[in-house]
Design a protein around this motif. Structure first.
Motif, short mmCIF file in Angstrom:
data_model
loop_
_atom_site.label_atom_id
_atom_site.label_comp_id
_atom_site.label_asym_id
_atom_site.label_seq_id
_atom_site.Cartn_x
_atom_site.Cartn_y
_atom_site.Cartn_z
N MET A 106 0.91 -1.28 -0.11
CA MET A 106 0.01 0.24 -0.13
C MET A 106 0.89 1.35 0.07
O MET A 106 1.92 1.44 0.61
N VAL A 107 0.45 2.22 -0.80
CA VAL A 107 1.07 3.49 -0.71
C VAL A 107 0.10 4.50 0.05
O VAL A 107 -0.89 4.52 -0.41
N LYS A 108 0.92 5.30 0.69
CA LYS A 108 0.12 6.49 1.44
C LYS A 108 1.02 7.52 1.69
O LYS A 108 2.14 7.32 2.64
N ILE A 109 1.12 8.48 1.09
CA ILE A 109 1.88 9.68 0.94
C ILE A 109 1.25 11.03 1.41
O ILE A 109 0.43 11.40 0.67
N CYS A 110 1.77 11.73 2.43
CA CYS A 110 0.83 12.99 2.90
C CYS A 110 2.27 14.05 2.21
O CYS A 110 3.21 14.30 2.21
N GLY A 111 1.32 14.96 1.56
CA GLY A 111 2.02 16.04 1.02
C GLY A 111 1.76 17.28 1.30
O GLY A 111 0.30 17.52 1.78
N ARG A 112 2.44 18.09 1.99
CA ARG A 112 2.48 19.33 2.85
C ARG A 112 2.89 20.40 2.20
O ARG A 112 4.28 20.53 2.05
N ILE A 113 2.25 21.69 2.00
CA ILE A 113 2.67 22.63 1.38
C ILE A 113 3.12 23.60 2.74
O ILE A 113 2.35 23.65 3.59
N LYS A 114 4.34 24.08 2.79
CA LYS A 114 4.70 24.89 3.90
C LYS A 114 5.18 26.23 3.62
O LYS A 114 5.83 26.59 2.47
N LEU A 115 4.73 27.30 4.49
CA LEU A 115 5.20 28.71 4.06
C LEU A 115 5.70 29.06 5.26
O LEU A 115 4.75 29.25 6.47
N LYS A 116 6.93 29.57 5.68
CA LYS A 116 7.39 30.04 6.69
C LYS A 116 7.28 28.98 7.77
O LYS A 116 7.02 29.28 9.11
N ASP A 117 7.61 27.75 7.52
CA ASP A 117 7.47 26.64 8.32
C ASP A 117 5.93 26.45 9.22
O ASP A 117 6.08 25.81 10.02
N LYS A 118 5.20 26.85 8.37
CA LYS A 118 3.62 26.47 8.83
C LYS A 118 2.88 25.78 7.76
O LYS A 118 3.28 26.16 6.38
N ILE A 119 2.21 24.74 8.02
CA ILE A 119 1.63 24.15 6.92
C ILE A 119 0.27 24.83 6.49
O ILE A 119 -0.39 25.31 7.36
N ILE A 120 0.32 25.05 5.30
CA ILE A 120 -0.83 25.82 4.85
C ILE A 120 -1.97 25.08 3.94
O ILE A 120 -2.97 25.28 3.67
N SER A 121 -1.37 23.76 3.54
CA SER A 121 -2.32 23.02 2.85
C SER A 121 -1.77 21.47 2.89
O SER A 121 -0.53 21.04 2.86
N THR A 122 -2.52 20.39 3.01
CA THR A 122 -1.99 19.14 2.88
C THR A 122 -3.00 18.15 2.01
O THR A 122 -4.11 18.49 1.52
N TYR A 123 -2.40 16.97 1.46
CA TYR A 123 -3.22 16.07 0.68
C TYR A 123 -2.55 14.81 0.80
O TYR A 123 -1.18 14.81 0.82
N VAL A 124 -3.44 13.82 0.99
CA VAL A 124 -2.83 12.62 1.17
C VAL A 124 -2.99 11.69 0.06
O VAL A 124 -4.45 11.55 -0.56
N PHE A 125 -2.18 11.12 -0.66
CA PHE A 125 -2.19 9.99 -1.89
C PHE A 125 -2.19 8.73 -1.30
O PHE A 125 -1.32 8.49 -0.58
N GLU A 126 -3.45 7.99 -1.57
CA GLU A 126 -3.25 6.54 -1.23
C GLU A 126 -3.61 5.87 -2.60
O GLU A 126 -4.20 6.14 -3.32
N GLN A 127 -2.98 4.49 -2.32
CA GLN A 127 -3.11 3.51 -3.38
C GLN A 127 -3.00 2.31 -2.94
O GLN A 127 -2.28 1.77 -1.95
#
Length: 85
Positions: free
Chosen positions: A1-22
């Motif tokens: 199984m694949v589960k990868i969390c993508g996090r966009i960071k601006l000034k070390d703060k998470i502003i958006s996340t997305y979890v890809f699962e397969q």
């Protein structure tokens, strides 16, 4: 199984996340596909994947794409990918 969390960071703060699962097993040859799916989910351009990104992900279950890894202009400081499988 694949589960990868993508996090966009601006000034070390998470502003958006997305979890890809397969359901299928993780394949290193598909890493760029996983990154593309995460970027699509976050509505950001695809970065350039280098050997260092793949090595860090394989060794540490974590990799970071910085501004210089993107050809297009981005509104954030870094894209962080974390293996959560």
């Amino acid at each position: 199984m694949v589960k990868i969390c993508g996090r966009i960071k601006l000034k070390d703060k998470i502003i958006s996340t997305y979890v890809f699962e397969q359901v299928e097993d993780f394949e290193i040859g598909e890493f760029e596909h996983y990154v593309a799916e995460i970027c699509y989910g976050l509505d950001i351009p695809n970065p350039i994947t280098l050997v260092k990104h793949i090595k860090n992900f394989m060794l540490f279950n974590h990799t970071i794409y910085k501004k210089e890894d993107f050809v297009e202009k981005i509104f954030f400081d870094k894209l962080e990918l974390v293996n959560e499988a």
